[in-house]
Write a protein that holds these residues in place. Sequence first.
Motif, PDB file in Angstrom:
ATOM      1  N   GLN A 248       0.942  -1.210   0.034  1.00  0.00           N
ATOM      2  CA  GLN A 248      -0.057  -0.021   0.143  1.00  0.00           C
ATOM      3  C   GLN A 248       0.939   1.142   0.140  1.00  0.00           C
ATOM      4  OE1 GLN A 248      -0.032  -2.343   2.306  1.00  0.00           O
ATOM      5  NE2 GLN A 248      -2.145  -3.637   1.714  1.00  0.00           N
ATOM      6  N   ILE A 249       0.375   2.591  -0.415  1.00  0.00           N
ATOM      7  CA  ILE A 249       0.820   3.573  -0.593  1.00  0.00           C
ATOM      8  C   ILE A 249       1.663   4.194   0.659  1.00  0.00           C
ATOM      9  CG2 ILE A 249      -0.781   5.144  -0.243  1.00  0.00           C
ATOM     10  CD1 ILE A 249       0.283   6.938  -2.387  1.00  0.00           C
ATOM     11  N   GLU A 250       1.117   3.825   1.727  1.00  0.00           N
ATOM     12  CA  GLU A 250       1.617   4.429   2.991  1.00  0.00           C
ATOM     13  C   GLU A 250       2.994   3.791   3.479  1.00  0.00           C
ATOM     14  OE1 GLU A 250       0.702   5.253   7.819  1.00  0.00           O
ATOM     15  OE2 GLU A 250      -0.855   4.274   6.390  1.00  0.00           O
ATOM     16  N   PRO A 251       3.241   2.543   3.332  1.00  0.00           N
ATOM     17  CA  PRO A 251       4.378   1.957   3.688  1.00  0.00           C
ATOM     18  C   PRO A 251       5.531   2.004   2.578  1.00  0.00           C
ATOM     19  CG  PRO A 251       2.910   0.293   3.299  1.00  0.00           C
ATOM     20  CD  PRO A 251       1.950   1.456   3.374  1.00  0.00           C
ATOM     21  N   LEU A 267       4.130  10.864  -9.181  1.00  0.00           N
ATOM     22  CA  LEU A 267       3.174  10.165  -9.962  1.00  0.00           C
ATOM     23  C   LEU A 267       2.416  11.029 -11.199  1.00  0.00           C
ATOM     24  CD1 LEU A 267       2.741   6.982  -7.896  1.00  0.00           C
ATOM     25  CD2 LEU A 267       4.544   7.426  -9.647  1.00  0.00           C
ATOM     26  N   GLN A 268       1.686  12.181 -10.524  1.00  0.00           N
ATOM     27  CA  GLN A 268       0.933  12.959 -11.320  1.00  0.00           C
ATOM     28  C   GLN A 268       1.588  13.494 -12.384  1.00  0.00           C
ATOM     29  OE1 GLN A 268      -0.779  15.569  -8.444  1.00  0.00           O
ATOM     30  NE2 GLN A 268      -2.490  13.901  -7.643  1.00  0.00           N
ATOM     31  N   GLN A 269       2.778  13.940 -12.241  1.00  0.00           N
ATOM     32  CA  GLN A 269       3.719  14.442 -13.203  1.00  0.00           C
ATOM     33  C   GLN A 269       4.001  13.683 -14.264  1.00  0.00           C
ATOM     34  OE1 GLN A 269       7.120  15.772 -10.822  1.00  0.00           O
ATOM     35  NE2 GLN A 269       6.171  17.617 -10.236  1.00  0.00           N
ATOM     36  N   GLN A 275      -1.925   3.566  -7.549  1.00  0.00           N
ATOM     37  CA  GLN A 275      -2.770   2.410  -8.002  1.00  0.00           C
ATOM     38  C   GLN A 275      -2.310   1.648  -9.442  1.00  0.00           C
ATOM     39  OE1 GLN A 275      -4.458   0.595  -5.857  1.00  0.00           O
ATOM     40  NE2 GLN A 275      -4.655  -1.168  -7.283  1.00  0.00           N
ATOM     41  N   ASN A 276      -2.156   2.699 -10.411  1.00  0.00           N
ATOM     42  CA  ASN A 276      -1.912   2.224 -11.757  1.00  0.00           C
ATOM     43  C   ASN A 276      -0.305   1.535 -11.692  1.00  0.00           C
ATOM     44  OD1 ASN A 276      -4.464   3.079 -12.896  1.00  0.00           O
ATOM     45  ND2 ASN A 276      -3.318   5.157 -13.569  1.00  0.00           N
ATOM     46  N   VAL A 281       2.917  -3.112 -12.315  1.00  0.00           N
ATOM     47  CA  VAL A 281       4.073  -4.017 -11.840  1.00  0.00           C
ATOM     48  C   VAL A 281       3.260  -5.551 -11.561  1.00  0.00           C
ATOM     49  CG1 VAL A 281       5.193  -4.771  -9.692  1.00  0.00           C
ATOM     50  CG2 VAL A 281       5.067  -2.426 -10.460  1.00  0.00           C
ATOM     51  N   ARG A 282       2.113  -5.681 -11.180  1.00  0.00           N
ATOM     52  CA  ARG A 282       1.208  -6.838 -11.064  1.00  0.00           C
ATOM     53  C   ARG A 282       1.191  -7.557 -12.430  1.00  0.00           C
ATOM     54  NH1 ARG A 282      -3.617  -5.506  -6.655  1.00  0.00           N
ATOM     55  NH2 ARG A 282      -2.775  -6.742  -5.224  1.00  0.00           N
TER      56      ARG A 282
END
Length: 335
Positions: A248-251, A267-269, A275-276, A281-282
């Motif tokens: 998850q993004i926090e850890p 990531l917005q840049q 999530q994308n 990666v998945r």
Amino acid sequence: MQLLKDYTGSVYGGLGHLLYAYSQAKGLVISKKLEQVQNLERFDYSIWRELLTDIQQQIHVPALGLDIADYVQPKHLGIIAYIALSCTTLGEALHRYHDLHRLVYDGSSLQVNMQDDYLMIGWGDIPFHLTTQVTNEIAIALMIKFLYLFMEFDSIYVYEIHFTHPAPPNIALYEQYFHCKVRFSQPVAQIVLPIQELAKPFRQGDQTLHHLLMQQAQALLDKLPNSTTLDHRLQQAILTGLQKNLYQIEPISRQLGMSIRQLQRHLQQQDTTYQNRVQEVRHLLAEQYLKDPHLSLLEIALLLSYSEQSAFQRAFKHWTGRTPQQWRKQQHTSP
């Protein structure tokens, strides 16, 4: 009706390979039944119990389950051992073992309880008449071996081991093996550990796994030509995070030394989201894992931190327009 009543799940096919390796090492006759399970991904617990009984009738050694467990290798435990190689503490490894225990044996949930300063890890769902001392011995010994495969042997302090069957004449043999007090005729077969042991660190990380993770990271980076050093670190963090179910993004942002907002802004840049990036990666890892015929869809789903195989299948079809089975079959038939 009796068959349904006595059905208690299935065991991982690698355990059949373990019994085969043990039988060969001891010069035992390989039964037809043992031969038949060598190509199975899983087989019934009742067959597992029968195979152990067959071996017990051929070789009369005390504490047979402990003797067999000495021959275990990571491949005999399957993907659960592979995942454990990326853990850093005993507590983390036990957490993953708890989550994935059904891959080794799916008929009984692993029960974890705390009492005072001790952690109890046990198996309580199997009817007593369907177990034997040997099945209990090997279940507990395999879990201990699972931990010892990845930690220095003397670094784990086990407080007590409990068995449900009556005490054999050679209790000292068990206490020498487990390096602790061993009790018999107990309500539950379990391992008792001091809670403070959970913080024990693993020895240096496995180089084979490290190499594999680096290969995966590089494969991902090759598909991201405009990636930065931060993206490289992010890929690696997600890769290892997925195997630990801590993606998850926090850890992940904490691991990168950033705030969640800073990572999201980066990531917005790039016109994407966290999530994308996880799904990228998945997707790439899923295709890599599907090329390995020894990995089942359930194992791949768990490697990618999906709680259910069906969730992985839906995601893969969304990525590729094909089911994992269809994709794998096409890869197999392609020249």
